[in-house]
Design an enzyme around this catalytic site. Sequence first.
Site, PDB file in Angstrom:
ATOM      1  CG  ASP A  41       6.122  -3.313   9.938  1.00  0.00           C
ATOM      2  OD1 ASP A  41       6.812  -3.785   9.017  1.00  0.00           O
ATOM      3  OD2 ASP A  41       5.793  -2.111  10.006  1.00  0.00           O
ATOM      4  NE  ARG A  92      -2.672   0.256   3.494  1.00  0.00           N
ATOM      5  CZ  ARG A  92      -3.500   0.692   4.423  1.00  0.00           C
ATOM      6  NH1 ARG A  92      -4.807   0.654   4.211  1.00  0.00           N
ATOM      7  NH2 ARG A  92      -3.062   1.168   5.561  1.00  0.00           N
ATOM      8  CG  ASP A  98       2.453  -2.871   9.110  1.00  0.00           C
ATOM      9  OD1 ASP A  98       2.663  -4.059   8.779  1.00  0.00           O
ATOM     10  OD2 ASP A  98       2.511  -1.937   8.306  1.00  0.00           O
ATOM     11  CB  THR A 101      -2.360   7.149  -2.765  1.00  0.00           C
ATOM     12  OG1 THR A 101      -1.688   5.883  -2.937  1.00  0.00           O
ATOM     13  CG2 THR A 101      -1.518   8.249  -3.390  1.00  0.00           C
TER      14      THR A 101
HETATM   15  C1  PRP Z   1      -1.328  -4.668   4.513  1.00  0.00           C
HETATM   16  C2  PRP Z   1      -2.186  -5.901   4.689  1.00  0.00           C
HETATM   17  C3  PRP Z   1      -2.997  -5.901   3.419  1.00  0.00           C
HETATM   18  C4  PRP Z   1      -3.201  -4.427   3.151  1.00  0.00           C
HETATM   19  C5  PRP Z   1      -4.588  -4.062   3.591  1.00  0.00           C
HETATM   20  O1  PRP Z   1      -0.251  -4.929   3.702  1.00  0.00           O
HETATM   21  O2  PRP Z   1      -1.464  -7.073   4.910  1.00  0.00           O
HETATM   22  O3  PRP Z   1      -2.330  -6.518   2.316  1.00  0.00           O
HETATM   23  O4  PRP Z   1      -2.236  -3.723   3.940  1.00  0.00           O
HETATM   24  O5  PRP Z   1      -4.866  -2.751   3.252  1.00  0.00           O
HETATM   25  P1  PRP Z   1      -5.991  -2.366   2.196  1.00  0.00           P
HETATM   26  O6  PRP Z   1      -7.176  -3.210   2.460  1.00  0.00           O
HETATM   27  O7  PRP Z   1      -6.243  -0.913   2.503  1.00  0.00           O
HETATM   28  O8  PRP Z   1      -5.436  -2.553   0.817  1.00  0.00           O
HETATM   29  P2  PRP Z   1       0.883  -3.826   3.403  1.00  0.00           P
HETATM   30  O9  PRP Z   1       0.519  -3.029   2.192  1.00  0.00           O
HETATM   31  O10 PRP Z   1       1.179  -3.060   4.653  1.00  0.00           O
HETATM   32  O11 PRP Z   1       2.119  -4.714   2.965  1.00  0.00           O
HETATM   33  P3  PRP Z   1       3.017  -5.731   3.820  1.00  0.00           P
HETATM   34  O12 PRP Z   1       2.158  -6.937   4.151  1.00  0.00           O
HETATM   35  O13 PRP Z   1       4.121  -6.067   2.889  1.00  0.00           O
HETATM   36  O14 PRP Z   1       3.489  -5.014   5.060  1.00  0.00           O
HETATM   37  N1  URA Z   2      -2.476  -3.073   7.037  1.00  0.00           N
HETATM   38  C1  URA Z   2      -2.187  -3.493   8.290  1.00  0.00           C
HETATM   39  O1  URA Z   2      -1.251  -4.295   8.489  1.00  0.00           O
HETATM   40  N2  URA Z   2      -2.929  -3.020   9.305  1.00  0.00           N
HETATM   41  C2  URA Z   2      -3.945  -2.173   9.111  1.00  0.00           C
HETATM   42  O2  URA Z   2      -4.595  -1.785  10.092  1.00  0.00           O
HETATM   43  C3  URA Z   2      -4.230  -1.740   7.809  1.00  0.00           C
HETATM   44  C4  URA Z   2      -3.485  -2.220   6.776  1.00  0.00           C
END
Ligand code: PRP
Ligand code: URA
Length: 215
Positions: free
Chosen positions: A209, A110, A206, A114
């Site tokens: 993380d 994400r 997160d 944005t």
């Molecule tokens: C997080 C989560 C989803 C997304 C959800 O991933 O694991 O994939 O955000 O958000 P959305 O519904 O608003 O699209 P992130 O983009 O943080 O990536 P990561 O798992 O690599 O940390």
């Molecule tokens: N991705 C995450 O890991 N946590 C949130 O709350 C939203 C997006």
Amino acid sequence: MADFSKFENIEILTHPLIQHKISRLRSKSTGTAEFRKLIHEIAMLMGYEALRDLELEDVEIETPLEKCMSPMIKGKKQAIVPILRAGLGMADGLLNLLPNAKIGHIGLYRDESTFKPHAYYCKLPSPIEKRTIIVTDPMLATGGSAIDAINLIKESGGKKIKFMCIIAAPQGLKALSEAHPDVKIYVGHVDRELNKDSYIVPGLGDAGDRIFGTK
Ligand code: PRP
Ligand code: URA
């Protein structure tokens, strides 16, 4: 909590074991090792519910006493597709239930300003059109990542798709349900809302993380 009972493709898994483990997952005092273990366990419990419609076929088995016909999973054509990174933890849990499943990967992150998803990787097992596909991601926030991931799977020919998430925001759940009405969505808990950074609140922070110990 928002009422999702009218959405036919949404199932909220209210089992007490799932709810108890989600509460432990949320706690900021839960460290990386326990967080990973809980994600595995929750994915297994959710999988137990989400895989109720797996087709069975009778096969001949010889017990120590006699031969009998007994049901086993038919076809073994499943694919687990985690959305990277956080979906990986759930995929590991599901593999305990479906050890022969093929694994696909969809990489999305994400954009931090944005909140729109950007795809950076997509590798799916073939023949994808013949498989029951279980997409995993613990967090469904705006819904953008899940919607785009399922678009990519459909563009590759995927047809029978399920989506599993542990915590969803009402907005994201509604958006995903409407964008992909043919996809059954399994949710552990629907939280209150998104905050100004599009994080789910109360949520768990997160997920990527916390699983990988980054940040
Ligand atoms: C997080 C989560 C989803 C997304 C959800 O991933 O694991 O994939 O955000 O958000 P959305 O519904 O608003 O699209 P992130 O983009 O943080 O990536 P990561 O798992 O690599 O940390
Ligand atoms: N991705 C995450 O890991 N946590 C949130 O709350 C939203 C997006």
